[in-house]
Scaffold this motif. Structure first.
Motif, PDB file in Angstrom:
ATOM      1  N   UNK A  26      22.566  -3.722   4.223  1.00  0.00           N
ATOM      2  CA  UNK A  26      23.451  -4.868   3.971  1.00  0.00           C
ATOM      3  C   UNK A  26      23.031  -6.057   4.829  1.00  0.00           C
ATOM      4  N   UNK A  27      22.724  -5.803   6.089  1.00  0.00           N
ATOM      5  CA  UNK A  27      22.282  -6.881   6.973  1.00  0.00           C
ATOM      6  C   UNK A  27      20.938  -7.446   6.553  1.00  0.00           C
ATOM      7  N   UNK A  56      14.488  -3.466   2.127  1.00  0.00           N
ATOM      8  CA  UNK A  56      13.140  -4.036   2.058  1.00  0.00           C
ATOM      9  C   UNK A  56      12.923  -4.795   0.755  1.00  0.00           C
ATOM     10  N   UNK A  57      13.509  -4.304  -0.333  1.00  0.00           N
ATOM     11  CA  UNK A  57      13.406  -5.020  -1.616  1.00  0.00           C
ATOM     12  C   UNK A  57      14.084  -6.384  -1.491  1.00  0.00           C
ATOM     13  N   UNK A  58      15.256  -6.435  -0.858  1.00  0.00           N
ATOM     14  CA  UNK A  58      15.939  -7.717  -0.648  1.00  0.00           C
ATOM     15  C   UNK A  58      15.130  -8.665   0.196  1.00  0.00           C
ATOM     16  N   UNK A  59      14.513  -8.140   1.252  1.00  0.00           N
ATOM     17  CA  UNK A  59      13.653  -8.987   2.083  1.00  0.00           C
ATOM     18  C   UNK A  59      12.432  -9.457   1.300  1.00  0.00           C
ATOM     19  N   UNK A  60      11.875  -8.558   0.489  1.00  0.00           N
ATOM     20  CA  UNK A  60      10.718  -8.925  -0.323  1.00  0.00           C
ATOM     21  C   UNK A  60      11.022 -10.062  -1.279  1.00  0.00           C
ATOM     22  N   UNK A  80      11.996   2.921   4.842  1.00  0.00           N
ATOM     23  CA  UNK A  80      11.208   2.060   3.956  1.00  0.00           C
ATOM     24  C   UNK A  80      10.016   2.864   3.461  1.00  0.00           C
ATOM     25  N   UNK A  81       9.951   3.043   2.166  1.00  0.00           N
ATOM     26  CA  UNK A  81       8.873   3.804   1.560  1.00  0.00           C
ATOM     27  C   UNK A  81       8.035   2.948   0.631  1.00  0.00           C
ATOM     28  N   UNK A  82       7.436   3.599  -0.333  1.00  0.00           N
ATOM     29  CA  UNK A  82       6.523   2.906  -1.243  1.00  0.00           C
ATOM     30  C   UNK A  82       7.215   1.818  -2.060  1.00  0.00           C
ATOM     31  N   UNK A  83       8.454   2.044  -2.459  1.00  0.00           N
ATOM     32  CA  UNK A  83       9.176   1.049  -3.265  1.00  0.00           C
ATOM     33  C   UNK A  83       9.411  -0.219  -2.450  1.00  0.00           C
ATOM     34  N   UNK A  84       9.923  -0.060  -1.236  1.00  0.00           N
ATOM     35  CA  UNK A  84      10.194  -1.216  -0.376  1.00  0.00           C
ATOM     36  C   UNK A  84       8.934  -1.945   0.024  1.00  0.00           C
ATOM     37  N   UNK A  85       7.910  -1.188   0.408  1.00  0.00           N
ATOM     38  CA  UNK A  85       6.645  -1.816   0.786  1.00  0.00           C
ATOM     39  C   UNK A  85       6.018  -2.537  -0.400  1.00  0.00           C
ATOM     40  N   UNK A  87       7.564  -3.915  -2.918  1.00  0.00           N
ATOM     41  CA  UNK A  87       8.309  -5.150  -3.177  1.00  0.00           C
ATOM     42  C   UNK A  87       7.923  -6.238  -2.181  1.00  0.00           C
ATOM     43  N   UNK A  88       7.723  -5.855  -0.930  1.00  0.00           N
ATOM     44  CA  UNK A  88       7.351  -6.846   0.078  1.00  0.00           C
ATOM     45  C   UNK A  88       5.922  -7.331  -0.129  1.00  0.00           C
ATOM     46  N   UNK A  89       5.035  -6.414  -0.426  1.00  0.00           N
ATOM     47  CA  UNK A  89       3.634  -6.803  -0.639  1.00  0.00           C
ATOM     48  C   UNK A  89       3.482  -7.708  -1.850  1.00  0.00           C
ATOM     49  N   UNK A  90       4.276  -7.465  -2.880  1.00  0.00           N
ATOM     50  CA  UNK A  90       4.170  -8.263  -4.101  1.00  0.00           C
ATOM     51  C   UNK A  90       4.471  -9.736  -3.845  1.00  0.00           C
ATOM     52  N   UNK A  91       5.264 -10.021  -2.839  1.00  0.00           N
ATOM     53  CA  UNK A  91       5.658 -11.406  -2.554  1.00  0.00           C
ATOM     54  C   UNK A  91       5.049 -11.947  -1.267  1.00  0.00           C
ATOM     55  N   UNK A  92       4.227 -11.167  -0.589  1.00  0.00           N
ATOM     56  CA  UNK A  92       3.749 -11.541   0.746  1.00  0.00           C
ATOM     57  C   UNK A  92       2.755 -12.698   0.744  1.00  0.00           C
ATOM     58  N   UNK A  93       1.937 -12.813  -0.264  1.00  0.00           N
ATOM     59  CA  UNK A  93       0.984 -13.922  -0.403  1.00  0.00           C
ATOM     60  C   UNK A  93       0.158 -14.147   0.870  1.00  0.00           C
ATOM     61  N   UNK A  94      -0.455 -13.083   1.384  1.00  0.00           N
ATOM     62  CA  UNK A  94      -1.369 -13.210   2.517  1.00  0.00           C
ATOM     63  C   UNK A  94      -0.718 -13.241   3.877  1.00  0.00           C
ATOM     64  N   UNK A  95       0.586 -13.115   3.953  1.00  0.00           N
ATOM     65  CA  UNK A  95       1.251 -13.097   5.252  1.00  0.00           C
ATOM     66  C   UNK A  95       1.176 -11.707   5.862  1.00  0.00           C
ATOM     67  N   UNK A  96       1.616 -11.582   7.103  1.00  0.00           N
ATOM     68  CA  UNK A  96       1.495 -10.326   7.826  1.00  0.00           C
ATOM     69  C   UNK A  96       2.860  -9.676   8.009  1.00  0.00           C
ATOM     70  N   UNK A  97       2.840  -8.359   8.158  1.00  0.00           N
ATOM     71  CA  UNK A  97       4.031  -7.658   8.572  1.00  0.00           C
ATOM     72  C   UNK A  97       3.617  -6.481   9.434  1.00  0.00           C
ATOM     73  N   UNK A  98       4.557  -5.892  10.113  1.00  0.00           N
ATOM     74  CA  UNK A  98       4.292  -4.789  11.004  1.00  0.00           C
ATOM     75  C   UNK A  98       5.123  -3.596  10.547  1.00  0.00           C
ATOM     76  N   UNK A  99       4.485  -2.464  10.325  1.00  0.00           N
ATOM     77  CA  UNK A  99       5.198  -1.320   9.789  1.00  0.00           C
ATOM     78  C   UNK A  99       4.639  -0.032  10.350  1.00  0.00           C
TER      79      UNK A  99
END
Length: 116
Positions: A26-27, A56-60, A80-85, A87-99
């Motif tokens: 929720x947060x 993670x989908x919401x953040x993505x 956070x599994x494959x679905x969340x990752x 969703x985030x990767x699909x919108x990341x556009x070359x940015x970085x994340x730490x997981x």
């Protein structure tokens, strides 16, 4: 959700550390809504906050609307599994994340968002 409202109005903060706060999905969703309207924040650390795929989908989804955020730390959110990752990767556009998750082989702290 209150933090998300704060991010909507933010014009000066560039880095926010919210590790170990039990934010949950929720947060994370509220923060995602705030990120959609934020153009100042460049770094957001959300490590160890009990976020799963749903959060993670919401953040993505927020990454698609936010061009300012260049680094998102989501390490030690083992839900956070494959679905969340994905969703985030699909919108990341070359940015970085730490997981990190013992379930997956992502163990580097800052990984390019392109698929490996």
């Amino acid at each position: 959700v209150g933090l998300g409202e704060g991010l909507k109005a933010n014009t000066t903060l560039t880095t926010v550390h919210l590790e170990n706060n039990q934010i949950g999905n929720a947060g994370a969703g509220g923060l995602g809504l705030g990120l959609k309207a934020n153009s100042a924040l460049t770094t957001l650390h959300l490590g160890n906050n009990e976020i799963s795929d749903a959060g993670a989908v919401g953040l993505g989804e927020s990454l698609a609307a936010n061009a300012a955020l260049t680094e998102l730390d989501i390490q030690n959110n083992s839900g956070i599994g494959k679905v969340g990752l994905g969703a985030m990767r699909a919108q990341a556009h070359g940015r970085k994340y730490c997981y990190y998750s013992p379930t997956f082989a992502f163990k580097s702290c800052v990984i390019p968002c392109s698929l490996r």
